[in-house]
Write a protein that holds these residues in place. Structure first.
Motif, PDB file in Angstrom:
ATOM      1  N   ARG A  32       3.219   2.423 -13.210  1.00 53.78           N
ATOM      2  CA  ARG A  32       3.960   2.034 -11.998  1.00 53.78           C
ATOM      3  C   ARG A  32       3.910   3.126 -10.934  1.00 53.78           C
ATOM      4  N   GLU A  33       3.883   4.383 -11.345  1.00 55.73           N
ATOM      5  CA  GLU A  33       3.800   5.488 -10.385  1.00 55.73           C
ATOM      6  C   GLU A  33       2.410   5.578  -9.760  1.00 55.73           C
ATOM      7  N   VAL A  34       1.390   5.376 -10.571  1.00 59.03           N
ATOM      8  CA  VAL A  34       0.018   5.400 -10.054  1.00 59.03           C
ATOM      9  C   VAL A  34      -0.171   4.256  -9.061  1.00 59.03           C
ATOM     10  N   VAL A  35       0.327   3.078  -9.414  1.00 59.33           N
ATOM     11  CA  VAL A  35       0.238   1.931  -8.503  1.00 59.33           C
ATOM     12  C   VAL A  35       1.038   2.224  -7.239  1.00 59.33           C
ATOM     13  N   GLY A  36       2.175   2.905  -7.379  1.00 57.66           N
ATOM     14  CA  GLY A  36       2.972   3.282  -6.214  1.00 57.66           C
ATOM     15  C   GLY A  36       2.206   4.188  -5.258  1.00 57.66           C
ATOM     16  N   VAL A  37       1.436   5.122  -5.801  1.00 53.80           N
ATOM     17  CA  VAL A  37       0.599   5.992  -4.971  1.00 53.80           C
ATOM     18  C   VAL A  37      -0.396   5.149  -4.182  1.00 53.80           C
ATOM     19  N   LEU A  38      -1.032   4.212  -4.865  1.00 54.98           N
ATOM     20  CA  LEU A  38      -2.010   3.347  -4.193  1.00 54.98           C
ATOM     21  C   LEU A  38      -1.341   2.466  -3.132  1.00 54.98           C
ATOM     22  N   ARG A  39      -0.174   1.941  -3.447  1.00 53.99           N
ATOM     23  CA  ARG A  39       0.537   1.093  -2.466  1.00 53.99           C
ATOM     24  C   ARG A  39       0.953   1.894  -1.236  1.00 53.99           C
ATOM     25  N   ASP A  40       1.388   3.128  -1.461  1.00 54.87           N
ATOM     26  CA  ASP A  40       1.735   3.993  -0.322  1.00 54.87           C
ATOM     27  C   ASP A  40       0.512   4.253   0.553  1.00 54.87           C
ATOM     28  N   ALA A  41      -0.619   4.493  -0.088  1.00 55.42           N
ATOM     29  CA  ALA A  41      -1.854   4.737   0.667  1.00 55.42           C
ATOM     30  C   ALA A  41      -2.248   3.502   1.471  1.00 55.42           C
ATOM     31  N   ALA A  42      -2.145   2.332   0.845  1.00 54.36           N
ATOM     32  CA  ALA A  42      -2.482   1.089   1.554  1.00 54.36           C
ATOM     33  C   ALA A  42      -1.527   0.862   2.722  1.00 54.36           C
ATOM     34  N   ALA A  43      -0.244   1.086   2.491  1.00 55.82           N
ATOM     35  CA  ALA A  43       0.758   0.873   3.545  1.00 55.82           C
ATOM     36  C   ALA A  43       0.516   1.779   4.745  1.00 55.82           C
ATOM     37  N   ALA A  44       0.031   2.976   4.491  1.00 54.23           N
ATOM     38  CA  ALA A  44      -0.242   3.902   5.586  1.00 54.23           C
ATOM     39  C   ALA A  44      -1.327   3.363   6.515  1.00 54.23           C
ATOM     40  N   HIS A  45      -2.185   2.507   5.990  1.00 54.90           N
ATOM     41  CA  HIS A  45      -3.283   1.966   6.794  1.00 54.90           C
ATOM     42  C   HIS A  45      -2.985   0.576   7.348  1.00 54.90           C
ATOM     43  N   GLU A  46      -2.042  -0.131   6.769  1.00 45.90           N
ATOM     44  CA  GLU A  46      -1.837  -1.525   7.152  1.00 45.90           C
ATOM     45  C   GLU A  46      -1.463  -1.719   8.612  1.00 45.90           C
ATOM     46  N   ASN A  47      -0.725  -0.799   9.166  1.00 46.64           N
ATOM     47  CA  ASN A  47      -0.315  -0.945  10.568  1.00 46.64           C
ATOM     48  C   ASN A  47      -0.807   0.200  11.442  1.00 46.64           C
ATOM     49  N   ALA A  48      -1.842   0.882  10.987  1.00 45.43           N
ATOM     50  CA  ALA A  48      -2.373   2.014  11.747  1.00 45.43           C
ATOM     51  C   ALA A  48      -3.431   1.549  12.743  1.00 45.43           C
ATOM     52  N   GLY A  49      -3.719   2.411  13.677  1.00 47.58           N
ATOM     53  CA  GLY A  49      -4.759   2.140  14.666  1.00 47.58           C
ATOM     54  C   GLY A  49      -4.187   1.640  15.967  1.00 47.58           C
TER      55      GLY A  49
END
Length: 78
Positions: free
Chosen positions: A32-49
């Protein structure tokens, strides 16, 4: 130079994915922590740009990370 950037990004992604799998395999972090790291990384890009091209690039990155979560090897390697 775009090709070099693509290769660098692919190498970085492969290294990070391998590190996360090793961290999980050695029970340093639960899945769950590893998946949390990946979800945080994805979230950082979802609304960027700012520009349309930047938004598309960041969305593609988020999609790739989310694909790793969904398809991820973590459950299969446990």
């Amino acid at each position: 130079m775009s090709g070099q950037t693509d290769y660098s990004g692919m190498a970085a992604l492969s290294i990070c994915e391998a590190l996360l799998l090793a961290i999980h395999d050695h029970k340093l972090l639960p899945e769950r922590e590893v998946v949390g790291v990946l979800r945080d990384a994805a979230a950082a890009h979802e609304n960027a740009g700012v520009s349309k091209a930047e938004k598309e690039m960041h969305r593609a990155i988020a999609d790739l990370i989310n694909h790793i979560i969904i398809d991820g090897n973590l459950a299969r390697r446990s």
